[in-house]
Scaffold this active site. Structure first.
Site, PDB file in Angstrom:
ATOM      1  N   GLY A  79      85.800  -0.264  84.268  1.00 48.31           N
ATOM      2  CA  GLY A  79      86.493   0.201  82.964  1.00 48.31           C
ATOM      3  C   GLY A  79      87.371   0.445  83.050  1.00 48.31           C
ATOM      4  N   GLU A 121      80.098  -3.283  92.771  1.00 51.60           N
ATOM      5  CA  GLU A 121      81.082  -2.642  91.875  1.00 51.60           C
ATOM      6  C   GLU A 121      81.951  -1.775  92.353  1.00 51.60           C
ATOM      7  OE1 GLU A 121      79.336  -3.912  87.575  1.00 51.60           O
ATOM      8  OE2 GLU A 121      78.618  -2.855  88.215  1.00 51.60           O
ATOM      9  N   HIS A 150      73.284   1.027  88.451  1.00 53.46           N
ATOM     10  CA  HIS A 150      74.240   0.744  88.479  1.00 53.46           C
ATOM     11  C   HIS A 150      75.112   1.726  88.695  1.00 53.46           C
ATOM     12  CE1 HIS A 150      78.215   0.349  85.967  1.00 53.46           C
ATOM     13  NE2 HIS A 150      77.551  -1.366  86.136  1.00 53.46           N
ATOM     14  N   GLU A 177      77.024   3.870  87.228  1.00 54.71           N
ATOM     15  CA  GLU A 177      76.516   4.691  85.700  1.00 54.71           C
ATOM     16  C   GLU A 177      75.044   5.491  86.032  1.00 54.71           C
ATOM     17  OE1 GLU A 177      77.739   1.882  82.627  1.00 54.71           O
ATOM     18  OE2 GLU A 177      80.048   1.454  83.551  1.00 54.71           O
ATOM     19  N   ASN A 224      77.186  -7.973  81.485  1.00 53.60           N
ATOM     20  CA  ASN A 224      75.692  -6.320  81.573  1.00 53.60           C
ATOM     21  C   ASN A 224      76.770  -5.566  80.157  1.00 53.60           C
ATOM     22  OD1 ASN A 224      75.374  -3.458  80.992  1.00 53.60           O
ATOM     23  ND2 ASN A 224      76.432  -2.964  83.241  1.00 53.60           N
ATOM     24  N   TRP A 225      76.104  -5.310  78.599  1.00 57.64           N
ATOM     25  CA  TRP A 225      76.549  -5.204  77.349  1.00 57.64           C
ATOM     26  C   TRP A 225      76.805  -4.081  77.516  1.00 57.64           C
ATOM     27  CZ3 TRP A 225      74.103  -9.002  73.642  1.00 57.64           C
ATOM     28  CH2 TRP A 225      74.791 -10.478  73.681  1.00 57.64           C
ATOM     29  N   LYS A 226      75.683  -2.706  78.403  1.00 56.36           N
ATOM     30  CA  LYS A 226      76.043  -1.653  78.705  1.00 56.36           C
ATOM     31  C   LYS A 226      75.796  -1.150  77.199  1.00 56.36           C
ATOM     32  CE  LYS A 226      79.554  -1.297  81.571  1.00 56.36           C
ATOM     33  NZ  LYS A 226      80.452  -1.012  82.225  1.00 56.36           N
ATOM     34  N   SER A 279      86.565  -4.655  86.126  1.00 58.84           N
ATOM     35  CA  SER A 279      87.267  -5.627  85.360  1.00 58.84           C
ATOM     36  C   SER A 279      87.819  -6.819  85.319  1.00 58.84           C
ATOM     37  CB  SER A 279      88.364  -4.534  85.385  1.00 58.84           C
ATOM     38  OG  SER A 279      88.503  -3.638  84.843  1.00 58.84           O
ATOM     39  N   GLY A 330      81.998  -5.990  82.936  1.00 49.90           N
ATOM     40  CA  GLY A 330      81.105  -5.005  81.132  1.00 49.90           C
ATOM     41  C   GLY A 330      82.310  -6.057  79.805  1.00 49.90           C
TER      42      GLY A 330
HETATM   43  P1  13P Z   1      84.486  -3.783  83.107  1.00 48.97           P
HETATM   44  O1  13P Z   1      83.469  -4.907  83.653  1.00 48.97           O
HETATM   45  O2  13P Z   1      83.953  -2.776  81.825  1.00 48.97           O
HETATM   46  O3  13P Z   1      85.382  -2.983  84.002  1.00 48.97           O
HETATM   47  O4  13P Z   1      83.150  -3.322  84.150  1.00 48.97           O
HETATM   48  C1  13P Z   1      82.052  -3.963  84.867  1.00 48.97           C
HETATM   49  C2  13P Z   1      80.957  -3.129  84.998  1.00 48.97           C
HETATM   50  O5  13P Z   1      80.476  -2.165  85.165  1.00 48.97           O
HETATM   51  C3  13P Z   1      79.364  -4.478  85.252  1.00 48.97           C
HETATM   52  O6  13P Z   1      77.916  -3.740  85.566  1.00 48.97           O
END
Ligand code: 13P
Length: 251
Positions: free
Chosen positions: A174, A168, A96, A98, A9-11, A214, A235
């Site tokens: 993160g 998640e 997600h 977020e 997931n490149w956000k 993570s 992420g």
């Molecule tokens: P991280 O791998 O940066 O913790 O993010 C996880 C995530 O939200 C993937 O959708």
């Protein structure tokens, strides 16, 4: 047999040129990875170009969100699941944390978006996960069950073939704080038991459940060794081709 899925997931990272460069750098690094499905999720504006450049490869392209609306209409700023399919996506991430936390996504909108994705012929990666306070209060399992039951409400057994679940825990996203393999397994087992209640044992046995939070090259193998962990939603460590390839090639 559940084929593992490793998804990046490149956000909201990478301009178009960098997205293409990363995708093209990843391609040869994972060309021999037949043990899993490989997915990357760039931002909307890079989807079509990245998908075109990856055509014929073993890397699938996902979007990070879609509209609840399925028909063309006066929905300024929205992008329908059909438009994503038209841009070369085969998958879409829905709900997600977020989006739930910062963009007011609700159980209801997650359910509508999931149905919109399926109607367009996309696979939906439906995200669930508890906040730290919920875990500390001992309600993590109930929270995740509620997200699953409402998010998948009304889906048939056939629909479930196009559903992937991503667990998640919000406190692990993160933060560099990964759930222990035991914590991941415990919740994945709970998710599978919940799916057995909502859609029957066969669906539960066949549905891929990804872990996210993570995930890094040095912890993927132990996470994947857990019985009910069928892949990862990555992420930060998916942003560089080399580190994401190391995660894909965890075997
Ligand atoms: P991280 O791998 O940066 O913790 O993010 C996880 C995530 O939200 C993937 O959708």
């Amino acid at each position: 047999m559940r084929k593992p899925v490793i998804a990046g997931n490149w956000k909201m990272y990478k301009l178009l040129g960098e997205a293409v460069d990363t995708a093209l750098a990843l391609k040869p690094l994972v060309a021999n990875a037949n043990h899993c499905e490989i997915v990357i999720a760039p931002v909307f504006t890079a989807l079509k170009t990245v998908a075109d450049r990856l055509e014929g490869s073993n890397i699938k392209v996902a979007a990070q969100n879609c509209s609840t609306e399925v028909s063309f209409g006066a929905h300024t700023g929205e992008i329908s699941a059909e438009m994503l399919k038209d841009s070369g996506c085969s998958q879409v991430i829905i709900g997600h944390s977020e989006r739930r936390q910062f963009y007011r996504e609700t159980h209801g909108s997650v359910n509508r978006k999931t149905k919109a994705a399926l109607a367009a012929g996309l696979t939906a990666i439906v995200c669930v996960g508890e906040m730290l306070a919920e875990r500390e209060a001992g309600s993590a399992e109930n929270v995740v069950k509620g997200q699953l039951v409402s998010g998948l409400d009304g889906l048939t057994v056939a629909d479930m073939e196009s559903i992937i679940i991503a667990y998640e825990p919000v406190w692990a996203i993160g933060t560099g704080k990964t759930a222990t393999p035991e914590q991941a397994q415990e919740m994945h087992g709970h998710i599978r038991r919940t799916l057995a209640e909502t859609h029957g044992k066969e669906v539960a046995d066949n549905t891929r459940i990804l872990y996210g939070g993570s995930v890094k090259p040095d912890n993927i193998a132990v996470l994947m060794s857990q019985e009910d962990v069928d892949g990862a939603l990555v992420g930060g460590a998916s942003l560089e081709a080399e580190s994401f390839a190391r995660i894909v090639n965890y075997k």
